[in-house]
Motif scaffolding. Structure first.
Motif, short mmCIF file in Angstrom:
data_model
loop_
_atom_site.label_atom_id
_atom_site.label_comp_id
_atom_site.label_asym_id
_atom_site.label_seq_id
_atom_site.Cartn_x
_atom_site.Cartn_y
_atom_site.Cartn_z
N GLU A 1 -7.73 -2.70 8.05
CA GLU A 1 -6.62 -2.21 7.25
C GLU A 1 -6.16 -3.40 6.41
OE1 GLU A 1 -3.52 0.69 6.32
OE2 GLU A 1 -5.11 0.97 7.78
N LEU A 2 -6.20 -3.29 5.10
CA LEU A 2 -5.84 -4.42 4.24
C LEU A 2 -4.35 -4.70 4.31
CD1 LEU A 2 -7.94 -3.88 0.97
CD2 LEU A 2 -8.54 -5.18 2.99
N ASP A 3 -4.00 -6.00 4.39
CA ASP A 3 -2.59 -6.38 4.31
C ASP A 3 -2.24 -6.64 2.85
OD1 ASP A 3 -3.63 -8.89 3.68
OD2 ASP A 3 -3.14 -9.78 5.61
N ASP A 4 -0.98 -6.98 2.60
CA ASP A 4 -0.52 -7.17 1.22
C ASP A 4 -1.32 -8.24 0.49
OD1 ASP A 4 1.30 -5.16 1.56
OD2 ASP A 4 3.08 -6.43 1.43
N GLU A 5 -1.63 -9.33 1.18
CA GLU A 5 -2.37 -10.43 0.53
C GLU A 5 -3.76 -9.97 0.10
OE1 GLU A 5 -3.89 -14.74 1.97
OE2 GLU A 5 -1.79 -14.29 2.39
N LYS B 1 0.84 -1.20 0.00
CA LYS B 1 0.00 0.00 0.00
C LYS B 1 0.88 1.25 0.00
CE LYS B 1 -3.88 2.02 2.48
NZ LYS B 1 -4.75 1.89 3.65
N GLN B 2 1.96 1.23 0.77
CA GLN B 2 2.87 2.37 0.82
C GLN B 2 3.53 2.60 -0.54
OE1 GLN B 2 3.26 4.57 3.45
NE2 GLN B 2 4.29 5.71 1.82
N ARG B 3 3.88 1.51 -1.20
CA ARG B 3 4.50 1.61 -2.53
C ARG B 3 3.53 2.24 -3.53
NH1 ARG B 3 5.41 -3.39 -6.25
NH2 ARG B 3 5.62 -2.22 -8.15
N ILE B 4 2.26 1.84 -3.44
CA ILE B 4 1.24 2.40 -4.33
C ILE B 4 1.07 3.89 -4.06
CG2 ILE B 4 -1.21 2.33 -4.94
CD1 ILE B 4 -1.10 -0.72 -4.20
N LEU C 1 -7.70 4.86 -9.05
CA LEU C 1 -8.75 3.82 -9.07
C LEU C 1 -8.40 2.68 -8.12
CD1 LEU C 1 -9.60 3.44 -12.88
CD2 LEU C 1 -11.13 4.23 -11.08
N LEU C 2 -7.15 2.28 -8.15
CA LEU C 2 -6.68 1.21 -7.28
C LEU C 2 -6.80 1.61 -5.81
CD1 LEU C 2 -5.29 -1.45 -6.59
CD2 LEU C 2 -3.10 -0.38 -7.17
N MET C 3 -6.35 2.81 -5.48
CA MET C 3 -6.43 3.28 -4.10
C MET C 3 -7.89 3.38 -3.65
SD MET C 3 -3.47 3.53 -2.77
CE MET C 3 -3.94 4.38 -1.27
N ALA C 4 -8.78 3.80 -4.54
CA ALA C 4 -10.20 3.89 -4.20
C ALA C 4 -10.77 2.49 -3.92
CB ALA C 4 -10.97 4.55 -5.34
N ALA C 5 -10.37 1.50 -4.72
CA ALA C 5 -10.85 0.13 -4.51
C ALA C 5 -10.35 -0.42 -3.17
CB ALA C 5 -10.40 -0.77 -5.66
N ILE D 1 -4.61 -6.87 -0.54
CA ILE D 1 -4.43 -5.90 -1.63
C ILE D 1 -4.18 -6.63 -2.94
CG2 ILE D 1 -2.91 -4.07 -2.53
CD1 ILE D 1 -2.63 -3.09 0.38
N LEU D 2 -3.44 -7.75 -2.88
CA LEU D 2 -3.24 -8.56 -4.09
C LEU D 2 -4.56 -9.09 -4.61
CD1 LEU D 2 0.01 -10.61 -3.32
CD2 LEU D 2 -0.29 -8.74 -4.96
N ALA D 3 -5.46 -9.46 -3.71
CA ALA D 3 -6.78 -9.94 -4.12
C ALA D 3 -7.55 -8.83 -4.84
CB ALA D 3 -7.57 -10.46 -2.93
N VAL D 4 -7.46 -7.60 -4.33
CA VAL D 4 -8.10 -6.45 -4.98
C VAL D 4 -7.50 -6.24 -6.38
CG1 VAL D 4 -8.42 -3.93 -4.88
CG2 VAL D 4 -8.72 -5.31 -2.81
N LEU D 5 -6.17 -6.28 -6.45
CA LEU D 5 -5.49 -6.11 -7.74
C LEU D 5 -5.91 -7.19 -8.73
CD1 LEU D 5 -1.94 -5.19 -6.48
CD2 LEU D 5 -3.17 -3.93 -8.22
N ASP D 6 -5.94 -8.42 -8.26
CA ASP D 6 -6.31 -9.55 -9.10
C ASP D 6 -7.71 -9.36 -9.67
OD1 ASP D 6 -5.24 -11.91 -10.14
OD2 ASP D 6 -6.26 -13.16 -8.65
N LYS D 7 -8.63 -8.92 -8.81
CA LYS D 7 -10.01 -8.70 -9.23
C LYS D 7 -10.08 -7.58 -10.28
CE LYS D 7 -14.56 -7.54 -7.40
NZ LYS D 7 -15.31 -7.13 -6.21
N MET D 8 -9.32 -6.51 -10.06
CA MET D 8 -9.34 -5.40 -11.01
C MET D 8 -8.78 -5.81 -12.37
SD MET D 8 -8.29 -2.17 -8.57
CE MET D 8 -8.59 -0.91 -9.82
N VAL D 9 -7.71 -6.61 -12.36
CA VAL D 9 -7.14 -7.09 -13.63
C VAL D 9 -8.14 -7.97 -14.35
CG1 VAL D 9 -5.34 -8.54 -14.64
CG2 VAL D 9 -4.73 -6.84 -12.92
N LYS D 10 -8.81 -8.84 -13.61
CA LYS D 10 -9.80 -9.74 -14.21
C LYS D 10 -10.95 -8.93 -14.83
CE LYS D 10 -12.78 -13.68 -13.11
NZ LYS D 10 -13.90 -13.25 -13.91
#
Length: 147
Positions: free
Chosen positions: A42-46, A3-6, A27-31, A48-57
């Motif tokens: 507070e979302l952890d890295d795992e 999240k900090q990297r984003i 858009l990613l930060m909003a999701a 956040i990866l699930a959110v990213l995966d869903k957005m890519v799909k």
């Protein structure tokens, strides 16, 4: 950490005037924020990866729909968004790695038929989240269990 990297990338996109990249990161930060508010965590890295995966799909699905409708410019925008989002995903697994992981889990769980698919997917999903297209993984599992 992710999240900090984003957030850091969002700041550098703002400073650099990269409006297209900035829009995708927002858009990613909003999701992420939406999920945090909905679940009051507070979302952890795992997660956040699930959110990213869903957005890519979602974007892959949109690309196929736009291409069918003859809207190449919209499909290109979705493809650009995927490239930005993939910067935050771990390195993708190769087909051989995916196949080997599926075989190992099938053997470990003793899965023999399609009825055992849930067990196999349950073991694989956390290991592959963000590193493989789970739809393709599901098809491979069906193929292996169908034999």
């Amino acid at each position: 950490m992710l999240k900090q990297r984003i957030q850091d990338d969002m700041k550098s996109a703002m400073k650099g005037g990269d409006k297209a990249r900035l829009g995708v990161i927002r858009l990613l930060m909003a999701a992420i924020k939406q999920r945090e508010v909905d679940e009051r965590v507070e979302l952890d890295d795992e997660q956040i990866l699930a959110v990213l995966d869903k957005m890519v799909k979602q974007r892959r699905d949109s690309i196929s729909q736009y291409e069918q409708a003859g809207r190449a410019e919209l499909a290109e925008q979705e493809a650009f968004e995927i490239t930005v989002l993939q910067d935050y995903l771990p390195e993708a697994l190769s087909e051989d790695e995916i196949s080997n992981m599926i075989s190992e889990v099938i053997q470990a769980t003793g899965a023999t038929s399609l009825r055992d698919m849930g067990k196999v997917m349950g073991q694989l999903k956390p290991k592959m989240q963000g590193r493989a297209d789970m739809g393709a993984v599901s098809a491979l599992i069906k193929q292996k269990l169908g034999n």
